[in-house]
Design an enzyme around this catalytic site. Structure first.
Site, PDB file in Angstrom:
ATOM      1  N   GLY A  44      -1.649 -24.644 -60.408  1.00  0.00           N
ATOM      2  CA  GLY A  44      -2.843 -24.344 -59.606  1.00  0.00           C
ATOM      3  C   GLY A  44      -2.590 -23.533 -58.352  1.00  0.00           C
ATOM      4  N   ASN A  75      -6.429 -24.326 -67.653  1.00  0.00           N
ATOM      5  CA  ASN A  75      -7.396 -23.390 -67.091  1.00  0.00           C
ATOM      6  C   ASN A  75      -6.719 -22.331 -66.229  1.00  0.00           C
ATOM      7  OD1 ASN A  75     -10.474 -24.554 -67.400  1.00  0.00           O
ATOM      8  ND2 ASN A  75      -8.905 -26.121 -67.568  1.00  0.00           N
ATOM      9  N   THR A  76      -5.738 -22.763 -65.421  1.00  0.00           N
ATOM     10  CA  THR A  76      -5.086 -21.819 -64.513  1.00  0.00           C
ATOM     11  C   THR A  76      -4.329 -20.754 -65.315  1.00  0.00           C
ATOM     12  OG1 THR A  76      -4.808 -23.685 -63.001  1.00  0.00           O
ATOM     13  CG2 THR A  76      -3.631 -21.673 -62.467  1.00  0.00           C
ATOM     14  N   CYS A 185     -10.653 -27.725 -65.251  1.00  0.00           N
ATOM     15  CA  CYS A 185      -9.252 -28.103 -65.080  1.00  0.00           C
ATOM     16  C   CYS A 185      -8.986 -29.217 -66.083  1.00  0.00           C
ATOM     17  CB  CYS A 185      -9.013 -28.602 -63.657  1.00  0.00           C
ATOM     18  SG  CYS A 185      -7.371 -29.325 -63.424  1.00  0.00           S
ATOM     19  N   THR A 186      -7.826 -29.133 -66.733  1.00  0.00           N
ATOM     20  CA  THR A 186      -7.498 -30.097 -67.795  1.00  0.00           C
ATOM     21  C   THR A 186      -7.567 -31.548 -67.336  1.00  0.00           C
ATOM     22  OG1 THR A 186      -5.229 -29.710 -67.129  1.00  0.00           O
ATOM     23  CG2 THR A 186      -6.004 -28.583 -69.110  1.00  0.00           C
ATOM     24  N   HIS A 187      -7.295 -31.780 -66.053  1.00  0.00           N
ATOM     25  CA  HIS A 187      -7.226 -33.162 -65.568  1.00  0.00           C
ATOM     26  C   HIS A 187      -8.594 -33.790 -65.296  1.00  0.00           C
ATOM     27  CE1 HIS A 187      -3.104 -32.046 -65.031  1.00  0.00           C
ATOM     28  NE2 HIS A 187      -2.773 -33.205 -64.500  1.00  0.00           N
TER      29      HIS A 187
HETATM   30  N1  DGL Z   1      -3.458 -27.629 -66.056  1.00  0.00           N
HETATM   31  C1  DGL Z   1      -3.997 -27.148 -64.812  1.00  0.00           C
HETATM   32  C2  DGL Z   1      -5.374 -26.529 -65.067  1.00  0.00           C
HETATM   33  O1  DGL Z   1      -6.059 -26.857 -66.024  1.00  0.00           O
HETATM   34  C3  DGL Z   1      -4.106 -28.249 -63.773  1.00  0.00           C
HETATM   35  C4  DGL Z   1      -2.785 -28.728 -63.234  1.00  0.00           C
HETATM   36  C5  DGL Z   1      -1.992 -27.665 -62.512  1.00  0.00           C
HETATM   37  O2  DGL Z   1      -2.338 -27.267 -61.388  1.00  0.00           O
HETATM   38  O3  DGL Z   1      -1.003 -27.207 -63.094  1.00  0.00           O
HETATM   39  O4  DGL Z   1      -5.794 -25.711 -64.298  1.00  0.00           O
END
Ligand code: DGL
Length: 268
Positions: A44, A75-76, A185-187
């Site tokens: 991120g 997403n990032t 965001c996946t989380h």
């Molecule tokens: N996987 C990231 C996203 O979906 C979130 C975690 C990160 O910052 O790496 O953006």
């Protein structure tokens, strides 16, 4: 390309397992190789160049494992690297942003859409572009919620502190009258109850995992790449670039199922 080859999925860490969970539900016959870049999470706050380099390294690795397509379940990484990956690799690549944008446009009646994500995703403007490609007139307001990720990683999914943080991040979006919020965001899908509480009952929460898995299903069907129905269980392989035990423990919550074994592999 073989229809019995696995699907490759990657994320900066464990969050992309929410997409794997949905792939398992919609495509139960498919084998999956998942790579979580736990050594280099979070993506991120990192620059587009760095995230793009990581995404290329992981996609090369997955291609060398013989996958038939790659799902960028982050997403990032989708925001910064999807175009570059598609230009460079000769396998179909699916990101999470277009599917999320499509679901949001479908869900919003007021055409006032909120997006929450990491700093990188929000600064990239990728969701605005994807939503405006579908509806030029939609009003899109995006907000970075950087504290959400560490709360989820810590398993504090309903701690009083996260409720306060969510109020602070989300009240401005609620007050401008959005009727749909993309969990970009996946989380964040793991914080759905907290987010719903902060926004009230009238705002729809858009989780791109379901829509992304649907897009993968369509793509494989169109290209004749669906795995044939099978009697045996599909094979899931999990790889983390660091701390596999933590990946297993926290990952089970994202996946909603047991993870028996996690391999470790460092890239870069
Ligand atoms: N996987 C990231 C996203 O979906 C979130 C975690 C990160 O910052 O790496 O953006």
């Amino acid at each position: 390309m073989q229809s019995d080859a696995p699907i490759g999925v990657f994320d900066s860490g464990i969050g992309g397992l929410t997409v794997v969970r949905e792939l398992m539900r919609q495509l139960p016959d498919e084998d999956i190789i998942y790579f979580g870049d736990t050594a280099r999470v979070p993506y991120g706050p990192k620059s587009p160049e760095t995230v793009t380099r990581y995404a290329h390294e992981i996609t090369s690795f997955l291609r060398d494992q013989g996958v038939k397509n790659v799902v960028v379940a982050c997403n990032t990484a989708t925001a910064h690297a999807l175009d570059s990956l598609r230009a460079h690799f000769d396998i179909p690549i699916t990101g999470v942003i277009e599917p999320g944008a499509r679901a949001a446009v479908r869900a919003s009646a007021s055409r006032r859409i909120g997006v929450v994500g990491t700093q990188g995703t929000v600064s990239s403007g990728a969701y605005e572009r994807a939503i405006h490609a579908l509806d030029e007139e939609a009003e899109v307001t995006a907000r970075a919620c950087p504290l959400f990720v560490p709360f989820v990683e810590e398993g504090w999914l309903d701690h009083p502190a996260i409720n306060l943080v969510a109020q602070d991040y989300l009240a401005p979006l609620r007050d401008i009258g959005i009727d749909a919020l993309v969990l970009g965001c996946t989380h964040y899908p793991l914080l759905k109850p907290v987010i719903a509480r902060a926004l009230g009952p009238d705002i729809k929460l858009i989780d791109s995992a379901e829509e992304t898995a649907g897009e993968v299903a369509r793509l494989l069907t169109e290209r004749g790449l669906r795995h044939a129905p099978r009697e045996d269980r599909s094979h899931l392989r999990f790889i983390a670039s660091d701390v596999p035990e933590q990946f297993r423990k926290v990952g089970e919550r994202f996946l909603g199922a047991a993870i028996d074994h996690v391999e470790t592999l460092t890239l870069g």
